[in-house]
Design an enzyme around this catalytic site. Structure first.
Site, PDB file in Angstrom:
ATOM      1  N   TYR A 203     -12.750   0.594  30.228  1.00  0.00           N
ATOM      2  CA  TYR A 203     -11.891   1.483  31.021  1.00  0.00           C
ATOM      3  C   TYR A 203     -12.767   2.639  31.496  1.00  0.00           C
ATOM      4  O   TYR A 203     -13.336   3.352  30.666  1.00  0.00           O
ATOM      5  CB  TYR A 203     -10.755   2.053  30.171  1.00  0.00           C
ATOM      6  N   PRO A 290       0.118  -0.336  34.455  1.00  0.00           N
ATOM      7  CA  PRO A 290      -0.629  -1.361  33.709  1.00  0.00           C
ATOM      8  C   PRO A 290      -1.792  -0.836  32.859  1.00  0.00           C
ATOM      9  O   PRO A 290      -2.466  -1.626  32.212  1.00  0.00           O
ATOM     10  CB  PRO A 290      -1.157  -2.279  34.819  1.00  0.00           C
ATOM     11  N   TYR A 381      -2.767   1.094  21.167  1.00  0.00           N
ATOM     12  CA  TYR A 381      -3.350   0.055  22.021  1.00  0.00           C
ATOM     13  C   TYR A 381      -3.152  -1.337  21.402  1.00  0.00           C
ATOM     14  O   TYR A 381      -2.798  -2.287  22.105  1.00  0.00           O
ATOM     15  CB  TYR A 381      -4.840   0.364  22.225  1.00  0.00           C
TER      16      TYR A 381
HETATM   17  C1  PHB Z   1      -5.926  -7.629  32.314  1.00  0.00           C
HETATM   18  O1  PHB Z   1      -6.701  -8.349  31.641  1.00  0.00           O
HETATM   19  O2  PHB Z   1      -5.416  -8.024  33.375  1.00  0.00           O
HETATM   20  C2  PHB Z   1      -5.628  -6.257  31.844  1.00  0.00           C
HETATM   21  C3  PHB Z   1      -6.148  -5.832  30.638  1.00  0.00           C
HETATM   22  C4  PHB Z   1      -5.916  -4.537  30.213  1.00  0.00           C
HETATM   23  C5  PHB Z   1      -5.174  -3.687  30.984  1.00  0.00           C
HETATM   24  C6  PHB Z   1      -4.632  -4.107  32.189  1.00  0.00           C
HETATM   25  C7  PHB Z   1      -4.864  -5.398  32.615  1.00  0.00           C
HETATM   26  O3  PHB Z   1      -4.986  -2.413  30.551  1.00  0.00           O
END
Ligand code: PHB
Ligand code: APR
Length: 388
Positions: A203, A290, A381
């Site tokens: 991230y 998301p 998480y």
């Molecule tokens: C994904 O793998 O599409 C994905 C993973 C983590 C996230 C959002 C999307 O926070």
């Protein structure tokens, strides 16, 4: 008019509706699932792909874990990247739990196959779905399938029809309250036949905006970039996407892009999630941005509560059904808060706001430097424990 009788009418064959159908079947309860789209459409729809350990356990207990365990990628950590540095968050070390990468449409395929194997009905490409008499003990659902009007009488309706479905709108407006936040950005997501840069998720907060490196397998990367909410994909040829990804994430392995899309970002909760014999679950009742990958996990958590509540209701005990909404919402609001917080910490909200940038850097610095803060991030998480 074709008339059908079932115990639970389930509207929507997304993760919420399909998992509910499976759990009810295993408890000996009959249901009918109706879906507006075709089977190839729902099995091909690309969504997020990160499952909390609790979701994996729930799917496994429901008999849906075989391919998930074979093909899912279990992760024990993730990385935060900002201000030119990076920090690994030891999810497993801090919580004893893992997360699993497994595309949502793969779960949907497993659930569709399991449903069809039970022989119980799952109808695709239905039209004109409407809910009736939800406040009575004999609610009904009407729809058209293969040109034939149908009427279903049932004991309860499960509204699992996503954000745009008709179920939420069937709640009387005087009982329904909605809470909403729309973000001034979206995610441009791609799938590429390229080796992921790391075996864990990254991230990144960058001055150009957020980016996320995730994956679907050891040879398929899933990459996201913060973009404008009304972003025009025509302005994003592959070269521009790779350039932005390099800029925000550092070295990224390139490969043919097989899919591109823009995901809107919104936080939304509808309360209550039950009125009379109508129960909402999943995106029909709530949407998260998301950033924490919580959408499907919340749908699973709702259904974990809803299935036993419906089973008891059908046996004449309405106590769990009475408290379903309050118990589901207690988790939903915590997860809303987490998803909003991750989003706020990692995205660029305004074009030129040095204060915002410094506060975000300070927050990321704090999270990475404090074990208490890392543990707090990690426990949310990997998924809060179920509170049943
Ligand atoms: C994904 O793998 O599409 C994905 C993973 C983590 C996230 C959002 C999307 O926070
Ligand atoms: N009649 C029948 N089915 C309908 C109707 C209708 N009128 N309207 C919508 N549907 C179907 C949609 O086509 C969709 O397949 O309901 C289904 C809802 O599924 P999802 O949108 O996948 O929602 P849910 O099962 O709650 O799963 C939540 O999906 O959006 C993602 O990120 C979100 O991961 C989360 C998950």
């Amino acid at each position: 008019m074709k008339r059908i009788r079932t115990q639970v009418a389930i509207i929507g064959a997304g993760p919420a509706g399909l998992l509910l159908a499976q759990l009810l079947h295993r408890a000996g309860v009959d249901s009918l699932v109706i879906e507006r789209q075709s089977r190839p459409y729902i099995e091909g729809r690309i969504r997020a792909g990160l499952l909390e350990q609790g979701s994996v356990d729930t799917l496994t207990e429901a008999g849906l874990g075989e391919r998930l365990h074979r093909e899912g990628l279990a992760h024990e950590g993730m990385e935060l990247r900002f201000a030119g540095g990076n920090q690994r968050i030891e999810l497993f070390g801090l919580t004893g739990k893992r997360v699993t990468i497994y595309g949502q449409q793969e779960s949907v395929k497993d659930m569709v196959a399991a449903r069809l194997a039970t022989g119980r009905p799952l109808l695709f490409e239905v039209a004109d779905t409407a809910l009736h008499d939800v406040s009575s003990d004999a609610p009904r659902v009407t729809f058209t399938h293969e040109g034939v009007p149908h009427e279903v009488t049932c004991d309860a309706i499960a509204g699992c029809d996503g954000f745009h479905g008709p179920s939420r709108a069937a709640m009387p407006p005087e009982v329904l309250r909605v809470y909403e936040r729309v973000y001034p950005f979206a995610w441009l997501g791609i799938l590429a036949d390229a080796r992921p840069i790391s075996h864990e998720l990254i991230y990144a907060r960058h001055e150009d905006g957020f980016a996320l490196a995730t994956m679907r397998s050891e040879t398929v990367s899933r990459l996201y970039l913060q973009c404008a909410p009304d972003e025009d994909l025509a302005l994003w040829p592959d070269e521009r996407i790779w350039e932005a990804l390099h800029q925000r994430l550092g070295a990224v392995n390139e490969g043919p892009i097989t899919q591109k899309g823009v995901t809107a970002m919104r936080s939304f909760v509808a309360e209550p999630m039950r009125h009379g014999r109508l129960f909402l679950a999943g995106d029909a009742a709530h949407i998260v941005p998301p950033t924490g990958a919580k959408g499907m996990n919340l749908a699973v958590a709702d259904v974990r509560l809803l299935a036993p509540a419906l089973v008891a209701l059908l046996r004449g005990d309405g106590r769990l059904a009475e408290t379903y909404s309050a118990r589901a919402l207690a988790r939903i609001w915590k997860v809303q808060r987490f998803s909003w917080w991750m989003t706020a910490m990692l995205h660029k909200f305004s074009a030129d706001d040095p204060f915002e940038h410094r506060v975000q850097t300070a927050e990321l610095d704090y999270v990475c430097g404090s074990e208490a803060a890392r543990r707090s991030l990690a426990e949310q998480y990997v998924g809060l424990p179920y509170d049943e």
